[in-house]
Motif scaffolding. Sequence first.
Motif, PDB file in Angstrom:
ATOM      1  N   ALA A  58      41.033  40.669  31.015  1.00 39.43           N
ATOM      2  CA  ALA A  58      41.888  41.498  31.752  1.00 39.43           C
ATOM      3  C   ALA A  58      40.757  42.777  32.604  1.00 39.43           C
ATOM      4  O   ALA A  58      41.089  43.128  33.669  1.00 39.43           O
ATOM      5  CB  ALA A  58      42.901  42.243  31.014  1.00 39.43           C
ATOM      6  N   GLU A  59      40.043  43.100  31.720  1.00 41.78           N
ATOM      7  CA  GLU A  59      39.041  44.226  32.410  1.00 41.78           C
ATOM      8  C   GLU A  59      38.202  43.617  33.335  1.00 41.78           C
ATOM      9  O   GLU A  59      37.973  44.095  34.170  1.00 41.78           O
ATOM     10  CB  GLU A  59      38.038  44.674  31.120  1.00 41.78           C
ATOM     11  CG  GLU A  59      38.953  45.628  30.087  1.00 41.78           C
ATOM     12  CD  GLU A  59      38.049  46.016  29.068  1.00 41.78           C
ATOM     13  OE1 GLU A  59      36.998  45.519  28.739  1.00 41.78           O
ATOM     14  OE2 GLU A  59      38.599  47.232  28.266  1.00 41.78           O
ATOM     15  N   GLN A  60      37.706  42.342  33.106  1.00 42.30           N
ATOM     16  CA  GLN A  60      36.659  41.663  34.097  1.00 42.30           C
ATOM     17  C   GLN A  60      37.279  41.093  35.232  1.00 42.30           C
ATOM     18  O   GLN A  60      36.797  41.062  36.395  1.00 42.30           O
ATOM     19  CB  GLN A  60      36.013  40.590  33.171  1.00 42.30           C
ATOM     20  CG  GLN A  60      35.210  40.953  32.392  1.00 42.30           C
ATOM     21  CD  GLN A  60      34.100  39.984  31.630  1.00 42.30           C
ATOM     22  OE1 GLN A  60      34.715  38.656  31.716  1.00 42.30           O
ATOM     23  NE2 GLN A  60      33.200  40.207  30.900  1.00 42.30           N
ATOM     24  N   HIS A  61      38.730  40.800  35.405  1.00 41.23           N
ATOM     25  CA  HIS A  61      39.252  40.013  36.332  1.00 41.23           C
ATOM     26  C   HIS A  61      40.387  40.792  36.963  1.00 41.23           C
ATOM     27  O   HIS A  61      40.813  40.257  38.044  1.00 41.23           O
ATOM     28  CB  HIS A  61      39.546  38.712  35.814  1.00 41.23           C
ATOM     29  CG  HIS A  61      38.533  37.863  35.625  1.00 41.23           C
ATOM     30  ND1 HIS A  61      37.539  37.097  36.276  1.00 41.23           N
ATOM     31  CD2 HIS A  61      37.810  37.496  34.347  1.00 41.23           C
ATOM     32  CE1 HIS A  61      36.534  36.485  35.678  1.00 41.23           C
ATOM     33  NE2 HIS A  61      36.894  36.571  34.285  1.00 41.23           N
ATOM     34  N   PHE A  62      41.190  41.567  36.209  1.00 40.68           N
ATOM     35  CA  PHE A  62      42.404  42.108  36.537  1.00 40.68           C
ATOM     36  C   PHE A  62      42.550  43.722  36.782  1.00 40.68           C
ATOM     37  O   PHE A  62      43.739  44.182  36.985  1.00 40.68           O
ATOM     38  CB  PHE A  62      43.552  41.542  35.830  1.00 40.68           C
ATOM     39  CG  PHE A  62      43.478  39.885  35.792  1.00 40.68           C
ATOM     40  CD1 PHE A  62      43.802  39.105  36.667  1.00 40.68           C
ATOM     41  CD2 PHE A  62      43.010  39.269  34.795  1.00 40.68           C
ATOM     42  CE1 PHE A  62      43.843  37.824  36.791  1.00 40.68           C
ATOM     43  CE2 PHE A  62      43.046  37.918  34.684  1.00 40.68           C
ATOM     44  CZ  PHE A  62      43.470  37.166  35.776  1.00 40.68           C
ATOM     45  N   GLN A  63      41.672  44.299  36.503  1.00 43.35           N
ATOM     46  CA  GLN A  63      41.657  45.705  36.856  1.00 43.35           C
ATOM     47  C   GLN A  63      41.791  46.007  38.331  1.00 43.35           C
ATOM     48  O   GLN A  63      41.173  45.152  39.164  1.00 43.35           O
ATOM     49  CB  GLN A  63      40.320  46.477  36.283  1.00 43.35           C
ATOM     50  CG  GLN A  63      40.334  46.636  34.847  1.00 43.35           C
ATOM     51  CD  GLN A  63      39.266  47.550  34.197  1.00 43.35           C
ATOM     52  OE1 GLN A  63      38.451  47.918  34.864  1.00 43.35           O
ATOM     53  NE2 GLN A  63      39.452  47.989  33.174  1.00 43.35           N
ATOM     54  N   TRP A  64      42.516  46.843  38.792  1.00 36.92           N
ATOM     55  CA  TRP A  64      42.614  47.404  40.116  1.00 36.92           C
ATOM     56  C   TRP A  64      41.204  47.510  41.028  1.00 36.92           C
ATOM     57  O   TRP A  64      41.287  46.878  42.162  1.00 36.92           O
ATOM     58  CB  TRP A  64      43.368  48.639  40.376  1.00 36.92           C
ATOM     59  CG  TRP A  64      44.778  48.428  40.025  1.00 36.92           C
ATOM     60  CD1 TRP A  64      45.688  49.139  39.133  1.00 36.92           C
ATOM     61  CD2 TRP A  64      45.508  47.558  40.970  1.00 36.92           C
ATOM     62  NE1 TRP A  64      46.977  48.508  39.222  1.00 36.92           N
ATOM     63  CE2 TRP A  64      46.824  47.494  40.255  1.00 36.92           C
ATOM     64  CE3 TRP A  64      45.437  46.585  42.006  1.00 36.92           C
ATOM     65  CZ2 TRP A  64      48.122  46.846  40.852  1.00 36.92           C
ATOM     66  CZ3 TRP A  64      46.366  45.939  42.577  1.00 36.92           C
ATOM     67  CH2 TRP A  64      47.648  46.037  41.986  1.00 36.92           C
ATOM     68  N   PRO A  65      40.170  48.186  40.525  1.00 42.16           N
ATOM     69  CA  PRO A  65      38.881  47.958  41.409  1.00 42.16           C
ATOM     70  C   PRO A  65      38.453  46.503  41.523  1.00 42.16           C
ATOM     71  O   PRO A  65      38.102  46.126  42.845  1.00 42.16           O
ATOM     72  CB  PRO A  65      37.996  48.877  40.509  1.00 42.16           C
ATOM     73  CG  PRO A  65      38.740  49.567  39.762  1.00 42.16           C
ATOM     74  CD  PRO A  65      40.070  48.975  39.351  1.00 42.16           C
ATOM     75  N   VAL A  66      38.540  45.692  40.605  1.00 45.45           N
ATOM     76  CA  VAL A  66      38.073  44.219  40.708  1.00 45.45           C
ATOM     77  C   VAL A  66      39.282  43.407  41.865  1.00 45.45           C
ATOM     78  O   VAL A  66      38.739  42.911  42.654  1.00 45.45           O
ATOM     79  CB  VAL A  66      38.400  43.589  39.363  1.00 45.45           C
ATOM     80  CG1 VAL A  66      38.040  41.995  39.533  1.00 45.45           C
ATOM     81  CG2 VAL A  66      37.167  44.217  38.404  1.00 45.45           C
ATOM     82  N   VAL A  67      40.523  43.610  41.566  1.00 43.59           N
ATOM     83  CA  VAL A  67      41.443  42.968  42.446  1.00 43.59           C
ATOM     84  C   VAL A  67      41.331  43.379  43.740  1.00 43.59           C
ATOM     85  O   VAL A  67      41.338  42.686  44.531  1.00 43.59           O
ATOM     86  CB  VAL A  67      42.909  43.149  41.934  1.00 43.59           C
ATOM     87  CG1 VAL A  67      43.921  42.698  43.045  1.00 43.59           C
ATOM     88  CG2 VAL A  67      43.104  42.498  40.386  1.00 43.59           C
ATOM     89  N   ASN A  68      41.194  44.863  44.105  1.00 47.90           N
ATOM     90  CA  ASN A  68      40.950  45.360  45.298  1.00 47.90           C
ATOM     91  C   ASN A  68      39.861  44.984  45.965  1.00 47.90           C
ATOM     92  O   ASN A  68      40.109  44.377  47.248  1.00 47.90           O
ATOM     93  CB  ASN A  68      41.180  47.002  45.239  1.00 47.90           C
ATOM     94  CG  ASN A  68      41.084  47.654  46.381  1.00 47.90           C
ATOM     95  OD1 ASN A  68      42.049  47.272  47.334  1.00 47.90           O
ATOM     96  ND2 ASN A  68      40.136  48.553  46.518  1.00 47.90           N
ATOM     97  N   SER A  69      38.886  44.900  45.497  1.00 47.42           N
ATOM     98  CA  SER A  69      37.622  44.284  46.173  1.00 47.42           C
ATOM     99  C   SER A  69      37.789  42.865  46.502  1.00 47.42           C
ATOM    100  O   SER A  69      37.329  42.299  47.427  1.00 47.42           O
ATOM    101  CB  SER A  69      36.408  44.595  44.891  1.00 47.42           C
ATOM    102  OG  SER A  69      35.197  43.864  45.490  1.00 47.42           O
TER     103      SER A  69
END
Length: 127
Positions: free
Chosen positions: A93-104
């Motif tokens: 969840a931290e590596q793939h689905f946090q907002w900064p990751v999803v936004n990027s």
Amino acid sequence: MSDTFVSTTLEAMASGLPSVVADGASASIVLDGECGLVVPTEPKEDEGRSMRVAMSQRNRQHWIEERFFNATAALVQDRSLRSRMGKAARKRAEQHFQWPVVNSAMLKYYDEVDHTNSSFVEHSFSA
């Protein structure tokens, strides 16, 4: 049976909890055997076509419920499995689905689409 509540699965993962999900939308998020357990909603090919065809809706529902029960029971009964899958779920969840990751990822995708469309537009009107 369908699984459309992906956000619930993501919230569980972010909380460090393994999930038991149907082989629908959440199956792409929960890596079976790593972050949780994915339950099939149809018998596999090797279980025989006749079984799939002969199964009434009631029997099919019972078949699915039994698999959900067994998967949940496996997690309830095995603390180390729960812990290992919960830690893996949190990490995923931290590596793939946090907002900064999803936004990027979304911005990168939009940029790619924009460049593709720009090339298409330039090519279409340059002739």
